[in-house]
Design a protein around this motif. Structure first.
Motif, PDB file in Angstrom:
ATOM      1  N   LYS A 248       0.825  -1.209   0.000  1.00  0.00           N
ATOM      2  CA  LYS A 248       0.000   0.000   0.000  1.00  0.00           C
ATOM      3  C   LYS A 248       0.862   1.263   0.000  1.00  0.00           C
ATOM      4  O   LYS A 248       0.502   2.272  -0.596  1.00  0.00           O
ATOM      5  CB  LYS A 248      -0.938  -0.004   1.207  1.00  0.00           C
ATOM      6  CG  LYS A 248      -2.030  -1.075   1.136  1.00  0.00           C
ATOM      7  CD  LYS A 248      -3.040  -0.923   2.246  1.00  0.00           C
ATOM      8  CE  LYS A 248      -3.905   0.301   2.056  1.00  0.00           C
ATOM      9  NZ  LYS A 248      -4.988   0.406   3.052  1.00  0.00           N
ATOM     10  N   GLU A 249       2.019   1.187   0.666  1.00  0.00           N
ATOM     11  CA  GLU A 249       2.904   2.346   0.725  1.00  0.00           C
ATOM     12  C   GLU A 249       3.790   2.470  -0.506  1.00  0.00           C
ATOM     13  O   GLU A 249       4.369   3.531  -0.745  1.00  0.00           O
ATOM     14  CB  GLU A 249       3.771   2.257   1.987  1.00  0.00           C
ATOM     15  CG  GLU A 249       2.977   2.416   3.283  1.00  0.00           C
ATOM     16  CD  GLU A 249       3.837   2.228   4.518  1.00  0.00           C
ATOM     17  OE1 GLU A 249       5.013   1.808   4.370  1.00  0.00           O
ATOM     18  OE2 GLU A 249       3.333   2.475   5.626  1.00  0.00           O
ATOM     19  N   HIS A 250       3.928   1.384  -1.277  1.00  0.00           N
ATOM     20  CA  HIS A 250       4.770   1.391  -2.478  1.00  0.00           C
ATOM     21  C   HIS A 250       3.925   0.911  -3.658  1.00  0.00           C
ATOM     22  O   HIS A 250       3.997  -0.249  -4.077  1.00  0.00           O
ATOM     23  CB  HIS A 250       5.993   0.480  -2.288  1.00  0.00           C
ATOM     24  CG  HIS A 250       6.876   0.881  -1.147  1.00  0.00           C
ATOM     25  ND1 HIS A 250       6.591   0.542   0.160  1.00  0.00           N
ATOM     26  CD2 HIS A 250       8.035   1.602  -1.116  1.00  0.00           C
ATOM     27  CE1 HIS A 250       7.538   1.022   0.953  1.00  0.00           C
ATOM     28  NE2 HIS A 250       8.423   1.670   0.203  1.00  0.00           N
ATOM     29  N   GLU A 251       3.124   1.817  -4.196  1.00  0.00           N
ATOM     30  CA  GLU A 251       2.181   1.449  -5.250  1.00  0.00           C
ATOM     31  C   GLU A 251       2.859   0.994  -6.536  1.00  0.00           C
ATOM     32  O   GLU A 251       2.257   0.325  -7.361  1.00  0.00           O
ATOM     33  CB  GLU A 251       1.243   2.624  -5.531  1.00  0.00           C
ATOM     34  CG  GLU A 251       0.338   2.979  -4.358  1.00  0.00           C
ATOM     35  CD  GLU A 251      -0.644   4.080  -4.704  1.00  0.00           C
ATOM     36  OE1 GLU A 251      -0.593   4.580  -5.854  1.00  0.00           O
ATOM     37  OE2 GLU A 251      -1.462   4.446  -3.829  1.00  0.00           O
ATOM     38  N   GLU A 252       4.134   1.363  -6.703  1.00  0.00           N
ATOM     39  CA  GLU A 252       4.862   0.976  -7.906  1.00  0.00           C
ATOM     40  C   GLU A 252       5.342  -0.470  -7.845  1.00  0.00           C
ATOM     41  O   GLU A 252       5.718  -1.057  -8.875  1.00  0.00           O
ATOM     42  CB  GLU A 252       6.066   1.902  -8.119  1.00  0.00           C
ATOM     43  CG  GLU A 252       7.270   1.646  -7.209  1.00  0.00           C
ATOM     44  CD  GLU A 252       7.103   2.150  -5.776  1.00  0.00           C
ATOM     45  OE1 GLU A 252       8.055   1.994  -4.989  1.00  0.00           O
ATOM     46  OE2 GLU A 252       6.029   2.699  -5.472  1.00  0.00           O
ATOM     47  N   VAL A 253       5.322  -1.090  -6.668  1.00  0.00           N
ATOM     48  CA  VAL A 253       5.810  -2.458  -6.483  1.00  0.00           C
ATOM     49  C   VAL A 253       4.667  -3.446  -6.665  1.00  0.00           C
ATOM     50  O   VAL A 253       3.586  -3.270  -6.106  1.00  0.00           O
ATOM     51  CB  VAL A 253       6.446  -2.632  -5.086  1.00  0.00           C
ATOM     52  CG1 VAL A 253       6.818  -4.095  -4.830  1.00  0.00           C
ATOM     53  CG2 VAL A 253       7.678  -1.743  -4.953  1.00  0.00           C
ATOM     54  N   THR A 254       4.924  -4.492  -7.448  1.00  0.00           N
ATOM     55  CA  THR A 254       3.921  -5.525  -7.711  1.00  0.00           C
ATOM     56  C   THR A 254       4.073  -6.705  -6.772  1.00  0.00           C
ATOM     57  O   THR A 254       3.081  -7.310  -6.354  1.00  0.00           O
ATOM     58  CB  THR A 254       4.045  -6.044  -9.156  1.00  0.00           C
ATOM     59  OG1 THR A 254       4.058  -4.933 -10.055  1.00  0.00           O
ATOM     60  CG2 THR A 254       2.901  -6.979  -9.518  1.00  0.00           C
ATOM     61  N   LEU A 255       5.309  -7.044  -6.448  1.00  0.00           N
ATOM     62  CA  LEU A 255       5.588  -8.209  -5.601  1.00  0.00           C
ATOM     63  C   LEU A 255       6.604  -7.837  -4.540  1.00  0.00           C
ATOM     64  O   LEU A 255       7.634  -7.227  -4.834  1.00  0.00           O
ATOM     65  CB  LEU A 255       6.114  -9.372  -6.450  1.00  0.00           C
ATOM     66  CG  LEU A 255       6.507 -10.671  -5.737  1.00  0.00           C
ATOM     67  CD1 LEU A 255       6.277 -11.865  -6.660  1.00  0.00           C
ATOM     68  CD2 LEU A 255       7.961 -10.670  -5.250  1.00  0.00           C
ATOM     69  N   VAL A 256       6.306  -8.212  -3.299  1.00  0.00           N
ATOM     70  CA  VAL A 256       7.261  -8.008  -2.220  1.00  0.00           C
ATOM     71  C   VAL A 256       7.545  -9.362  -1.572  1.00  0.00           C
ATOM     72  O   VAL A 256       6.648 -10.170  -1.340  1.00  0.00           O
ATOM     73  CB  VAL A 256       6.727  -7.005  -1.168  1.00  0.00           C
ATOM     74  CG1 VAL A 256       5.411  -7.473  -0.555  1.00  0.00           C
ATOM     75  CG2 VAL A 256       7.768  -6.771  -0.086  1.00  0.00           C
ATOM     76  N   SER A 257       8.817  -9.610  -1.333  1.00  0.00           N
ATOM     77  CA  SER A 257       9.229 -10.852  -0.697  1.00  0.00           C
ATOM     78  C   SER A 257      10.269 -10.529   0.367  1.00  0.00           C
ATOM     79  O   SER A 257      10.643  -9.369   0.565  1.00  0.00           O
ATOM     80  CB  SER A 257       9.787 -11.828  -1.738  1.00  0.00           C
ATOM     81  OG  SER A 257      10.031 -13.105  -1.157  1.00  0.00           O
TER      82      SER A 257
END
Length: 327
Positions: free
Chosen positions: A116-125
């Motif tokens: 939510k804080e990084h709208e440009e990111v699609t996947l976080v691991s």
């Protein structure tokens, strides 16, 4: 965290796809770890891949309305099950999980907040700890070395740097909009192929957070597949590496891919003169093609090539000198 902040976070729904085959020994703990999340707005899609033990009875004891349970009549393997889970998923974000691992209580909360804080990111691991068959957890955390999107893109040409599928959470829209799915021909490296196919439409991030306990040394289905047919597994990885390079616009020969797989992916030591020469040729070929491709992560690709190449040589300084001449 106050109630207002919690409400803002929980307006996004998460779909967790938990697939298993004959995991009656560990399944309850895996399911309980998902249900115990500090983030509550989720659905747990459980896919039983034709188990022949008591796993089915374990799942049916749960009455939580967030659980969606599907059972295959026969074993279809992991890629099929995860694709079935993607068809059923209705969440804004999606994550995979296995029936023998343990999800840490704040995994969803931290990852939803990050997305939510990084709208440009699609996947976080992120990271994990190893856990043995008896449930003993290693005190050391394993964190991915590559963190930024460019670092991950460069490294994915040499191997999977999205720790384990169980550590990742991604936006479902990339699946729906671009039709990305797992390749069901892959027997033991399904997630690697999925990330490669997702990459043209997505941005990735690895963060220094431990998200789950990864169980090892207990005869998992994936490891059984690898151990039973090493030749097929090596061919699968070579095909994935070739696919990864082609997806980014490179044209490499089967001989080039064999070199990358044998010495970079498998970390075999290089000492034959012919292998040294092949390493130089592949490096020069990649560097020439990068001039036309103009990939933002081009310099990182060459840097990682050099790092991996040097580490495989017995005569370190001689090889480092040769790389300096080639570069």
């Amino acid at each position: 965290m106050n109630d207002q902040e919690n409400h803002m976070i929980e307006d996004k729904k998460v779909s967790i796809i938990l697939c298993f085959f004959n995991e009656e020994r560990y399944l309850k703990k895996a399911i309980d770890s998902v249900l115990a999340q500090t983030y509550h707005n989720f659905e747990l899609i459980i896919i039983n891949d034709g188990s022949t033990d008591g796993s089915d009875r374990i799942v049916k004891k749960y009455s939580d309305k967030r659980i969606i349970y599907q059972c295959n009549l026969e074993n279809k393997r992991l890629a099929y099950c995860r694709n079935r889970g993607l068809e059923l998923a209705s969440g804004d974000y999606v994550g995979f999980f296995d029936g023998d691992d343990i999800m840490l209580p704040d995994k969803m909360e931290k990852q939803v907040r990050y997305l939510k804080e990084h709208e440009e990111v699609t996947l976080v691991s992120g990271g994990y700890r190893y856990m043995d068959a008896q449930g003993n957890v290693d005190e050391n955390m394993v964190f991915p070395e590559r963190k930024s999107d460019e670092q991950i893109r460069a490294h994915m040409l040499f191997g999977n740097c999205i720790a384990c599928a169980g550590a990742a959470l991604f936006r479902r829209e990339v699946i729906e909009k671009y039709g990305v799915r797992l390749d069901e021909k892959n027997a033991a490296s399904e997630d690697y192929r999925l990330w490669i196919d997702m990459m043209p439409y997505a941005r990735f991030a690895n963060i220094d957070e431990c998200f789950f306990y990864y169980r090892v040394n207990h005869g998992s289905k994936a490891m059984d597949i690898v151990n039973q047919d090493r030749t097929s597994y090596n061919n699968e990885i070579r095909n994935l590496l070739k696919h990864a390079w082609e997806k980014r616009g490179f044209v490499l020969s089967d001989k080039d891919i064999f070199f990358l797989h044998h010495f970079f992916y498998k970390h075999q030591k290089i000492w034959k003169p012919a292998d040294i020469c092949q390493g130089v040729k592949v490096y020069v070929k990649i560097k020439k093609q990068l001039r036309d491709l103009k990939l933002p992560e081009g310099k990182l690709i060459l840097r990682y090539y050099k790092e991996k190449w040097v580490r495989t040589y017995s005569v370190y300084w001689a090889v480092k000198k040769m790389i300096g001449v080639a570069g």
